[in-house]
Design a protein around this motif. Sequence first.
Motif, PDB file in Angstrom:
ATOM      1  N   GLY A 109       3.815  -6.978  23.016  1.00  0.00           N
ATOM      2  CA  GLY A 109       5.135  -6.247  23.120  1.00  0.00           C
ATOM      3  C   GLY A 109       4.904  -5.083  22.213  1.00  0.00           C
ATOM      4  N   THR A 110       5.570  -5.677  21.105  1.00  0.00           N
ATOM      5  CA  THR A 110       5.642  -4.435  19.781  1.00  0.00           C
ATOM      6  C   THR A 110       3.721  -3.861  19.508  1.00  0.00           C
ATOM      7  OG1 THR A 110       7.198  -4.789  19.007  1.00  0.00           O
ATOM      8  CG2 THR A 110       6.233  -3.385  17.607  1.00  0.00           C
ATOM      9  N   ASP A 111       3.350  -4.958  19.102  1.00  0.00           N
ATOM     10  CA  ASP A 111       2.282  -4.922  18.474  1.00  0.00           C
ATOM     11  C   ASP A 111       1.355  -4.360  19.596  1.00  0.00           C
ATOM     12  OD1 ASP A 111       0.013  -5.674  16.319  1.00  0.00           O
ATOM     13  OD2 ASP A 111      -0.603  -6.669  17.958  1.00  0.00           O
ATOM     14  N   GLY A 112       1.117  -5.216  20.371  1.00  0.00           N
ATOM     15  CA  GLY A 112       0.001  -3.633  21.854  1.00  0.00           C
ATOM     16  C   GLY A 112       0.779  -2.288  22.090  1.00  0.00           C
ATOM     17  N   GLU A 113       1.678  -2.053  21.384  1.00  0.00           N
ATOM     18  CA  GLU A 113       2.508  -0.222  21.864  1.00  0.00           C
ATOM     19  C   GLU A 113       1.235   1.045  20.428  1.00  0.00           C
ATOM     20  OE1 GLU A 113       4.303   1.672  23.426  1.00  0.00           O
ATOM     21  OE2 GLU A 113       4.756  -0.819  24.710  1.00  0.00           O
ATOM     22  N   LEU A 114       0.861  -0.247  19.874  1.00  0.00           N
ATOM     23  CA  LEU A 114       0.329   0.632  18.559  1.00  0.00           C
ATOM     24  C   LEU A 114      -1.494   0.953  19.310  1.00  0.00           C
ATOM     25  CD1 LEU A 114       1.805  -1.375  15.687  1.00  0.00           C
ATOM     26  CD2 LEU A 114       2.513   0.655  16.462  1.00  0.00           C
TER      27      LEU A 114
END
Length: 545
Positions: free
Chosen positions: A411-416
């Motif tokens: 999710g959002t954490d993986g995008e970083l």
Amino acid sequence: MNFTRWSARLPGTQRRAAARADHGAPQRGEGAVPAARAERRLDESPDGGLDTLPVRDVLDRIPGLVALVQGPEHRVAYLNDAYVAAFGDRPAGEPARTALPELDELSLLPLLDQVLRSSKPRTVKSRKTSGGRSYTVTCTPLETDGGPGVLIFAADVTDHAEAAERLRTSERRQRETAVTLQRSLLPQELEEPDDLRIAATYQPGGTEAAVGGDWYDVITLGGGRTALVIGDVMGRGVRAAAVMGQLRTAVRAYARLDLPPHEVLQLLDGLATEIDPHQIATCVYAVHDPNEGRLVYASAGHLPILVRDETGTIHRAEEPTGPPLGTGGWLHASGSVPLGPGSTAVLYTDGLVERRDEDIDEGVAALERALAGATGTPQVVCDRLMRALGVGADHDDDVAVLVLQHPARKGTDGELFRNAALELLGGVEAAPRARAFASGVLTSWRFPTDLHDLGVLAASELVANSLQHGTPPMRLRLRRTDRRLIIEVTDGDDHLPRRRRAEPGDETGRGIAIVATIASNWGSRRTPGGGKAVWCEFVLPDSTS
């Protein structure tokens, strides 16, 4: 009261009487000492020897405290002079509970009952009174004219008790010094790698054991790589803690060279021999590279690393393992164990799994079972493993545990956390392709303009340096985390670049200097398959992360 009647029960009286009956009394004039200078012996007294001496006079001259009590209420029958001098005169015939409160203070009244019932003597050691004196007390049953009684003999052992207390205090202070020294040498705060979540626990041995030489450390190597180390110096006390501190400092210095794990242990082995040829230590040095998804390690006689993967399967990294540090003459080797996203690894010292009544393999197996069911943050896993293996405040050995997790980000954490790589085939078009690739990737990651431009410039300089001084195969890799941008170029040549000052007329030699100036950090290392990697990194602004 007839003291002579029970005086024969005093230790040694009957034995000496029997000896005289067997051998006969010596005759006057038979000795070698002239009669004018000879001293009268106790058994040559005119009235027949020791058996007829007044017992009260003998007991009154004994430096120890003597009391005689009679009956179930332990009524006072006799106190010698030493007892009276220590606690004062007491009325005869009164129960000991009221007349002799010092016996109650020393918790001797139940012991008197026990001696009367069992007719067996009892001894208690080093009981302390409120006045600060310590006594060792022996209670002996005997028969008197007034019925069954107990003869109480108390020896003043205050000097011995105070000496023992001073020794215990000295040992306690020495242990506190060793614990303080060791804790000061351990990392006060663990470094926090971008790709790993790490926690550590150190538990010194119980209060009766001297502190050992367990240690751990986490070292960020740059380029997204992290070194982890745990070790145990054999022995206890301040010396073991001091050797541990020297080895930990050396590990951090060698880690900055970015050497393979087995080469780091090779250097440590020689240093350990120089520090103390009689001191050995076990150690595991491991390096995690998020691009490879593996933990590369080398072990010097240490226990195996345990890894639980994302499916819950436990892997034990057993080979290769060399002898402990300080033995010398051994070539260490590196091994690896998978550590992909969702995995948890545990490094530990023998105090966690070693027990005196079982084989150490059973302890490692118990740790595997505990790890299989231990979930949560690394600190929670640390605590659960310590509880599952029965490690508490009274544990008899030092314990160090290091837990690391490679989170599975979605999710959002993986995008970083993103990766991008480009194979460089060489030729004149390689540099433009590398710049275009870096620009496109950094634009897709929505970096600010200034960071975008610096990243493209750094990628261009590193690629140009590799094209000029390296050999194929060559690769450009860009990686972003929640904290930094990492740019790395690998090639097949193992000659490491260095920063140097270029003269005004030089046409080359400025690439590494430019990278070192614009980047937050840079470095280079040799890769395991031959060749090298040159990297630099930029810290992301808060608004980006």
